[in-house]
Design a protein around this motif. Structure first.
Motif, PDB file in Angstrom:
ATOM      1  N   UNK A  19       0.855  -1.187   0.000  1.00 27.13           N
ATOM      2  CA  UNK A  19       0.000   0.000   0.000  1.00 27.13           C
ATOM      3  C   UNK A  19       0.889   1.234   0.000  1.00 27.13           C
ATOM      4  N   UNK A  20       0.726   2.020  -1.033  1.00 27.76           N
ATOM      5  CA  UNK A  20       1.435   3.287  -1.139  1.00 27.76           C
ATOM      6  C   UNK A  20       0.595   4.403  -0.535  1.00 27.76           C
ATOM      7  N   UNK A  66      -6.890  -5.244  -9.526  1.00 25.74           N
ATOM      8  CA  UNK A  66      -5.767  -5.544  -8.621  1.00 25.74           C
ATOM      9  C   UNK A  66      -5.410  -4.350  -7.746  1.00 25.74           C
ATOM     10  N   UNK A  67      -5.522  -3.151  -8.294  1.00 28.47           N
ATOM     11  CA  UNK A  67      -5.152  -1.941  -7.556  1.00 28.47           C
ATOM     12  C   UNK A  67      -6.409  -1.166  -7.187  1.00 28.47           C
ATOM     13  N   UNK A  68      -6.344  -0.489  -6.035  1.00 31.36           N
ATOM     14  CA  UNK A  68      -7.445   0.368  -5.602  1.00 31.36           C
ATOM     15  C   UNK A  68      -6.885   1.702  -5.129  1.00 31.36           C
ATOM     16  N   UNK A  82      -2.167  -2.141  -3.694  1.00 31.85           N
ATOM     17  CA  UNK A  82      -1.743  -2.948  -4.832  1.00 31.85           C
ATOM     18  C   UNK A  82      -1.712  -4.412  -4.411  1.00 31.85           C
ATOM     19  N   UNK A  83      -2.531  -5.219  -5.049  1.00 34.17           N
ATOM     20  CA  UNK A  83      -2.596  -6.652  -4.774  1.00 34.17           C
ATOM     21  C   UNK A  83      -2.188  -7.439  -6.011  1.00 34.17           C
ATOM     22  N   UNK A  89       4.831  -4.871 -12.690  1.00 40.27           N
ATOM     23  CA  UNK A  89       4.476  -3.725 -11.856  1.00 40.27           C
ATOM     24  C   UNK A  89       5.697  -3.034 -11.270  1.00 40.27           C
ATOM     25  N   UNK A  90       6.872  -3.603 -11.476  1.00 42.32           N
ATOM     26  CA  UNK A  90       8.101  -2.999 -10.969  1.00 42.32           C
ATOM     27  C   UNK A  90       8.318  -1.636 -11.614  1.00 42.32           C
ATOM     28  N   UNK A  91       8.431  -0.601 -10.781  1.00 42.27           N
ATOM     29  CA  UNK A  91       8.560   0.770 -11.292  1.00 42.27           C
ATOM     30  C   UNK A  91       8.745   1.730 -10.126  1.00 42.27           C
ATOM     31  N   UNK A  92       9.103   2.948 -10.475  1.00 40.25           N
ATOM     32  CA  UNK A  92       9.020   4.049  -9.525  1.00 40.25           C
ATOM     33  C   UNK A  92       7.591   4.578  -9.611  1.00 40.25           C
ATOM     34  N   UNK A  93       6.939   4.687  -8.474  1.00 41.57           N
ATOM     35  CA  UNK A  93       5.563   5.154  -8.428  1.00 41.57           C
ATOM     36  C   UNK A  93       5.535   6.593  -7.913  1.00 41.57           C
TER      37      UNK A  93
END
Length: 124
Positions: A19-20, A66-68, A82-83, A89-93
């Motif tokens: 969770x971001x 998958x994401x909320x 993020x589930x 999905x690997x990245x800088x967010x």
């Protein structure tokens, strides 16, 4: 003018969750279009999810189901749950914001305010 600070990134295995969070300061985040973008190695920055108080959120097809995205206006904080994470999905967010009426922009160019980013790494 709003300042944005992300947190919550890290390394997880395939199928894991993160969770971001994005803490907004300097103004009330609920007045803005708020969004999460990501940029993977060698890739362009892409929109992940967008939210605006009182409107339905928008998701990129790659993360639907998958994401909320959500926001806590009392805490002036934006979240991205993020589930079922996978290596793609690997990245800088990045958390982003723009103050405007009407529809929220989908492209990164439409956002004036950005956080510093938080890294998400998914390994198999």
């Amino acid at each position: 003018q709003v300042q944005l600070v992300e947190s919550g990134g890290g390394s997880v295995q395939v199928g894991g969750s993160l969770r971001l969070s994005c803490l907004a300061s300097g103004d009330t985040a609920s007045k803005y279009c708020m969004a999460w973008f990501r940029q993977g190695p060698g890739k362009e920055r892409e929109g992940v999810a967008i939210i605006r108080t009182g409107a339905l959120p928008h998701y990129d097809d790659s993360v639907k189901g998958r994401f909320t995205i959500s926001q806590d206006n009392g805490k002036n904080t934006l979240y991205l749950q993020m589930n079922s994470l996978n290596p793609e999905d690997t990245a800088m967010y990045y958390c982003a914001a723009t103050y405007r009426s009407g529809l929220c922009p989908l492209a990164a160019a439409g956002y004036q305010y950005w956080g510093q980013g938080t890294q998400v790494t998914v390994s198999s």
